[in-house]
Write a protein that holds these residues in place. Structure first.
Motif, PDB file in Angstrom:
ATOM      1  N   ASP A  39       0.790  -1.140   0.075  1.00  0.00           N
ATOM      2  CA  ASP A  39       0.081  -0.148  -0.120  1.00  0.00           C
ATOM      3  C   ASP A  39       0.938   1.254  -0.144  1.00  0.00           C
ATOM      4  OD1 ASP A  39      -2.907   1.445   0.489  1.00  0.00           O
ATOM      5  OD2 ASP A  39      -1.868   2.072   2.324  1.00  0.00           O
ATOM      6  N   HIS A  40       1.889   1.445   0.628  1.00  0.00           N
ATOM      7  CA  HIS A  40       2.919   2.432   0.953  1.00  0.00           C
ATOM      8  C   HIS A  40       3.632   2.486  -0.662  1.00  0.00           C
ATOM      9  CE1 HIS A  40       5.913   4.963   2.062  1.00  0.00           C
ATOM     10  NE2 HIS A  40       7.065   4.342   2.235  1.00  0.00           N
ATOM     11  N   HIS A  88       1.708   4.192  -3.718  1.00  0.00           N
ATOM     12  CA  HIS A  88       1.838   5.882  -3.753  1.00  0.00           C
ATOM     13  C   HIS A  88       3.203   6.371  -3.353  1.00  0.00           C
ATOM     14  CE1 HIS A  88       0.710   6.899   0.529  1.00  0.00           C
ATOM     15  NE2 HIS A  88       0.306   5.447   0.515  1.00  0.00           N
ATOM     16  N   THR A  89       4.201   5.776  -3.360  1.00  0.00           N
ATOM     17  CA  THR A  89       5.508   6.391  -3.008  1.00  0.00           C
ATOM     18  C   THR A  89       6.600   5.822  -4.347  1.00  0.00           C
ATOM     19  OG1 THR A  89       6.154   4.650  -1.712  1.00  0.00           O
ATOM     20  CG2 THR A  89       5.429   6.894  -0.901  1.00  0.00           C
ATOM     21  N   HIS A 145       7.788   5.556  -8.066  1.00  0.00           N
ATOM     22  CA  HIS A 145       7.381   5.933  -9.405  1.00  0.00           C
ATOM     23  C   HIS A 145       8.315   5.530 -10.562  1.00  0.00           C
ATOM     24  CE1 HIS A 145       6.276   9.282  -6.623  1.00  0.00           C
ATOM     25  NE2 HIS A 145       5.214   9.363  -7.347  1.00  0.00           N
TER      26      HIS A 145
END
Lengths: 479, 479
Positions: free
Chosen positions: B122-123, B126-127, B129
């Motif tokens: 989950d972390h 969205h971190t 890229h």
């Protein structure tokens, strides 16, 4: 979105919006990430590394004074939590309750520990026998959960990481001395590791820990003038011992109750560091807890010999026992400078072809922005001296700010006027009545931060009620 | 009951009742205490100190290979846990569920983490890229909760302490290499720090971690012949990445899924140490993880100069960087000898008036019971040499036992007969069918421990079904 090259990060300026500035640093220095669980936080590698440095130093201090680490269960049965009335009243309203184990409903619900006094007492109740085993000086590193309504990274979070010391002693005097020793330990740590001056004192009854006979605190002043409670140490007398039936056979062969303390410091200290030293370019870290104390930047690194020269500097700095990193990535110098400023790295060492010709390097300080041209043979000496200077400068600046923003008042309306102008610490006398403490909140918007150990006589009467004053109190706006 | 003088502690003998012997050591060496919460354990100072030594060594190994520590929330929302089907099937039945926050019923219940793959994914979702940020090599030290039906200290407990490594990589090959590297890290740690030989191999599909593509394991043999799974390393492919939508922009500018691993070792290793090295006098600790490596006992300590002589030895041993303690309490020598034997202290140094006359001390080894008369000027040399010998002897004894109790079989009934005689490791060929694995359990009472990396050819057919064999499996009785 494809994003191969990192952008230089901009943050809100401190003067424009202090709260947003704080949040920006938390996220852009990559200290934390918001979790999918509302009100919880993730400590990312850089944030965790700061915490790890803090824990290593504190743990060493605790061990030097004979404390031993233990691990207690994460869950506390409701009946156990309820044995001491004030504690349960203080913590039950914000506990997270486990009601199911697998597919079975539990006969009794259990709280995820909000604090562990109850577990330690329960353990001692069936392991303590004789005065010979006292004192028991225990500490636990763990996380705790408190179901807060509004949350902010490090400052107030539904889960935070901390240490909780729990000790029992043969006599009240020994327990009181422990309470004081541990408060001093926190204050020394803040001064020597965090470059942060603190005010030491006792909490009023209104502000003390649920169930404690006395709570002592260290209060720090943030750059916005607000107060951050940064560590607390509690004296319980024999109240919990009696409630949990912790007894021992004394020297006179009678059954006695030991005297108890607890004390805690948490990841909140990371918030304290951000708001004590940070600036509009990001985090500013005191060297003792910085994950990277020195970053080496090769300038024009594609030129022959530059990378090797940078690695050589790194090795020499590493040999001093310092935490050092060379950034040899393909990001621009501008990006690198901004990145390590954002991350608060105390010293930046640059070396490029021109420096190599001159047998020198450039050292830039994060705290003042000063740059030094340093002959290579003086590298070790200069790096070590500058790290001490950075620490001392950070401490002195914070101390000056604390002193310049602490004022003595004899009238409530003057406190109010001062606070409206700029948040600060206000010293006044106090009669000792909780009613006047509540009135100060209503009339001047401040809460009592502590009754400082270093008392001054600012007058004879309480500024609220006019009755004879007993103590000097420091008031402020608390995080 | 008043109890001022401590009694020498007696424990059940290993041959009489191995399980009771184990429990006796856990309690009488003061490693753990049972908590008021059924199935939970308390790590007392001595038990925690062993764990702390283990964590320091492992943490150093992880950091050397570029891993960074982080901290994830203790609670996982049910919806997040459910995104990967196999994982939730494996762990939901034994999760502890939080349903209330303060006085409010939660909209969605949350599990106390049984393992944190879901939180890490989950972390990362969205971190992460770019491929430039890979690999992400994370580790977390924490406790986890699994609502086990029957529990035993260290071996199976509703809460245990562990580290969980979680990594993501650009390619499958890199992730597979990481899985293997970390398994080797565990095996090296067991050999070098715990003096414990292990068998390395791959778990069968039946025994692998819920949701993993492959699970690798280290299996150790306890003194009763049973197997203890002592560390596992999992390869997930891109299964979780897809389930949790973790993506990155690749070198070719397309969106890709990273490949993932996780790996864990826990306080179970303390159980492994007890049952690998312990004897009827108590714990026997390998020097690398012993909280006290050398205990100094002043003999006839009331005689002039004895205590000072003991303290002098302590200082000299401490100067070697060793963990040393002088027991100058008023307990009898007999009590002291028994106490430090129970606690598994590798070396005991005795010094009394007669030794002082002869300018010597006596060193006793915990592992063999041998005693040496050592001239004082040879103290440092002898202590250091003996600690190495103790480690090597512990390792060699355990290795010999493992080898002498591992047998090759070609018939199921021979496995059964061997196990009925004495629990051991049984090597056989295997066709690869889960049905034959289940049959082995029914017919011979054994489960597959692993498919060893070091394969042998023991025949051409599966001993259960007679079909062509694919692999050699090691079977045993697992803790």
């Amino acid at each position: 979105m494809a994003k191969n090259k990192k952008q230089v990060k901009a943050i809100t300026s401190m003067s424009e919006d202090f709260a947003q500035w704080y949040t920006d640093i938390c996220l852009k220095a990559e200290l934390v990430d918001y979790a999918s669980v509302k009100g919880f936080m993730i400590l990312r590698p850089y944030g965790y590394a700061i915490w790890e440095n803090m824990t290593n130093i504190l743990d060493g201090m605790f061990k030097k004074t004979g404390h031993q680490n233990v691990a207690m269960p994460v869950l506390i049965p409701e009946s156990l939590l309820k044995k001491e009335g004030e504690l349960v009243e203080g913590f039950a309203p914000e506990a997270a309750w486990v009601t199911m184990g697998g597919s079975d409903k539990l006969e009794e619900r259990m709280a995820i520990r909000p604090t562990s006094e109850t577990m330690f007492c329960d353990h001692w109740a069936h392991t303590l026998h004789s005065w010979r085993e006292l004192p028991m000086l225990y500490n636990q590193w763990c996380s705790v959960v408190r179901w807060e309504k509004s949350t902010r990274p490090f400052l107030r979070s539904r889960e935070f990481w901390w240490q909780e010391g729990h000790t029992i002693h043969e006599t009240a005097a020994e327990a009181e001395a422990e309470t004081e020793q541990q408060l001093n330990c926190y204050a020394d740590f803040c001064r020597d590791a965090l470059a942060m001056p603190v005010l030491k004192g006792r909490k009023t009854d209104k502000e003390k820990f649920a169930g404690a006979e006395a709570t002592y605190t260290i209060e720090a002043m943030m750059k916005d003038g607000k107060a951050l409670q940064s560590g607390t140490s509690h004296y319980f007398g024999d109240k919990f011992s009696r409630a949990y039936d912790v007894t021992f056979t004394g020297r006179d062969n009678t059954l006695q109750y030991p005297y108890q303390t607890s004390w805690g410091a948490s990841t909140r200290l990371i918030g304290a560091v951000i708001m004590t030293h940070g600036d509009d370019n990001g985090l500013v870290l005191p060297p003792a807890v910085a994950p990277i104390q020195v970053v080496v930047i090769p300038v024009a690194q594609h030129k022959e010999g530059v990378l090797d020269a940078a690695y050589a500097l790194e090795q020499r700095i590493k040999a001093l026992g310092l935490r050092v990193k060379t950034d040899d990535s393909d990001q621009s110098n501008g990006w690198k400078y901004a990145e390590y400023e954002m991350k608060g790295v105390p010293l930046r060492v640059e070396i490029g072809p021109k420096d190599m010709e001159k047998n020198q390097c450039v050292i830039a300080r994060r705290d003042t922005g000063e740059k030094y041209f340093v002959p290579l043979e003086q590298l070790e000496e200069k790096v070590q001296a500058l790290l001490v200077e950075v620490h001392d400068n950070l401490y002195e600046s914070a101390k000056q700010r604390l002193e310049e923003n602490t004022f003595a008042f004899t009238k409530v309306e003057d406190v109010k006027a001062a606070m409206e102008k700029h948040t600060c610490f206000a010293k006044t006398m106090w009669c000792g009545d909780e009613a006047c403490e509540i009135a100060m909140k209503e009339l001047a918007g401040v809460s009592s931060r502590c009754i400082p150990f270093e008392q001054e006589n600012l007058g004879e009467v309480c500024p609220v009620c006019g009755k004879p004053a007993k103590k000097m109190v420091v008031w402020g706006v608390a995080y």
